[in-house]
Design a protein around this motif. Structure first.
Motif, PDB file in Angstrom:
ATOM      1  N   THR A  27     -29.975 -66.469  -5.235  1.00 21.86           N
ATOM      2  CA  THR A  27     -30.127 -67.087  -3.927  1.00 21.86           C
ATOM      3  C   THR A  27     -30.914 -66.119  -3.050  1.00 21.86           C
ATOM      4  O   THR A  27     -30.603 -64.939  -2.994  1.00 21.86           O
ATOM      5  N   ARG A  28     -31.951 -66.623  -2.376  1.00 16.86           N
ATOM      6  CA  ARG A  28     -32.812 -65.768  -1.568  1.00 16.86           C
ATOM      7  C   ARG A  28     -32.835 -66.236  -0.117  1.00 16.86           C
ATOM      8  O   ARG A  28     -32.681 -67.415   0.168  1.00 16.86           O
ATOM      9  N   TYR A  29     -33.032 -65.268   0.800  1.00 17.21           N
ATOM     10  CA  TYR A  29     -33.196 -65.605   2.209  1.00 17.21           C
ATOM     11  C   TYR A  29     -34.513 -66.354   2.393  1.00 17.21           C
ATOM     12  O   TYR A  29     -35.543 -65.956   1.849  1.00 17.21           O
ATOM     13  N   GLN A  30     -34.499 -67.429   3.152  1.00 18.41           N
ATOM     14  CA  GLN A  30     -35.697 -68.219   3.378  1.00 18.41           C
ATOM     15  C   GLN A  30     -36.722 -67.436   4.196  1.00 18.41           C
ATOM     16  O   GLN A  30     -37.915 -67.541   3.953  1.00 18.41           O
ATOM     17  N   ALA A  31     -36.282 -66.628   5.135  1.00 19.68           N
ATOM     18  CA  ALA A  31     -37.193 -65.910   6.031  1.00 19.68           C
ATOM     19  C   ALA A  31     -38.029 -64.858   5.322  1.00 19.68           C
ATOM     20  O   ALA A  31     -39.206 -64.689   5.624  1.00 19.68           O
ATOM     21  N   ASN A  32     -37.426 -64.134   4.365  1.00 11.95           N
ATOM     22  CA  ASN A  32     -38.175 -63.034   3.756  1.00 11.95           C
ATOM     23  C   ASN A  32     -38.163 -63.031   2.231  1.00 11.95           C
ATOM     24  O   ASN A  32     -38.780 -62.175   1.612  1.00 11.95           O
ATOM     25  N   GLY A  33     -37.463 -63.939   1.601  1.00  8.73           N
ATOM     26  CA  GLY A  33     -37.452 -64.036   0.147  1.00  8.73           C
ATOM     27  C   GLY A  33     -36.606 -62.995  -0.564  1.00  8.73           C
ATOM     28  O   GLY A  33     -36.569 -62.947  -1.777  1.00  8.73           O
ATOM     29  N   LYS A  34     -35.893 -62.151   0.183  1.00 13.25           N
ATOM     30  CA  LYS A  34     -35.064 -61.120  -0.434  1.00 13.25           C
ATOM     31  C   LYS A  34     -33.773 -61.737  -0.961  1.00 13.25           C
ATOM     32  O   LYS A  34     -33.269 -62.713  -0.404  1.00 13.25           O
ATOM     33  N   PRO A  35     -33.213 -61.165  -2.052  1.00  7.44           N
ATOM     34  CA  PRO A  35     -31.977 -61.722  -2.610  1.00  7.44           C
ATOM     35  C   PRO A  35     -30.783 -61.548  -1.683  1.00  7.44           C
ATOM     36  O   PRO A  35     -30.660 -60.543  -0.998  1.00  7.44           O
ATOM     37  N   VAL A  36     -29.907 -62.539  -1.690  1.00 14.30           N
ATOM     38  CA  VAL A  36     -28.685 -62.504  -0.898  1.00 14.30           C
ATOM     39  C   VAL A  36     -27.593 -61.858  -1.743  1.00 14.30           C
ATOM     40  O   VAL A  36     -27.348 -62.302  -2.868  1.00 14.30           O
ATOM     41  N   ARG A  87     -30.357 -54.186  -4.818  1.00 15.87           N
ATOM     42  CA  ARG A  87     -31.352 -55.087  -5.395  1.00 15.87           C
ATOM     43  C   ARG A  87     -31.579 -54.739  -6.857  1.00 15.87           C
ATOM     44  O   ARG A  87     -31.471 -53.590  -7.254  1.00 15.87           O
TER      45      ARG A  87
END
Length: 53
Positions: free
Chosen positions: A3-12, A21
């Motif tokens: 699952t990734r943050y929509q704003a920056n694509g980093k993993p949650v 990470r």
């Protein structure tokens, strides 16, 4: 699946021990659209590889 943050694509982070990470390797396959308007990508394989980001 990651699952990734929509704003920056980093993993949650998904748990108390998953805050760092990790590198992953993924294989995507493109399905050409029949109607010429929708592009579809399928995730075929995803695996963790050695190392950290």
């Amino acid at each position: 699946m990651v699952t990734r943050y929509q704003a920056n694509g980093k993993p949650v982070p998904m748990g108390p021990n998953d805050g760092t990470r990790h590198k992953v390797q993924a294989r995507l396959v493109f399905a050409p659209p029949l109607d010429k308007t929708t592009k579809i990508w399928f995730l075929i394989e995803e695996k963790r590889v050695a190392g950290k980001c």
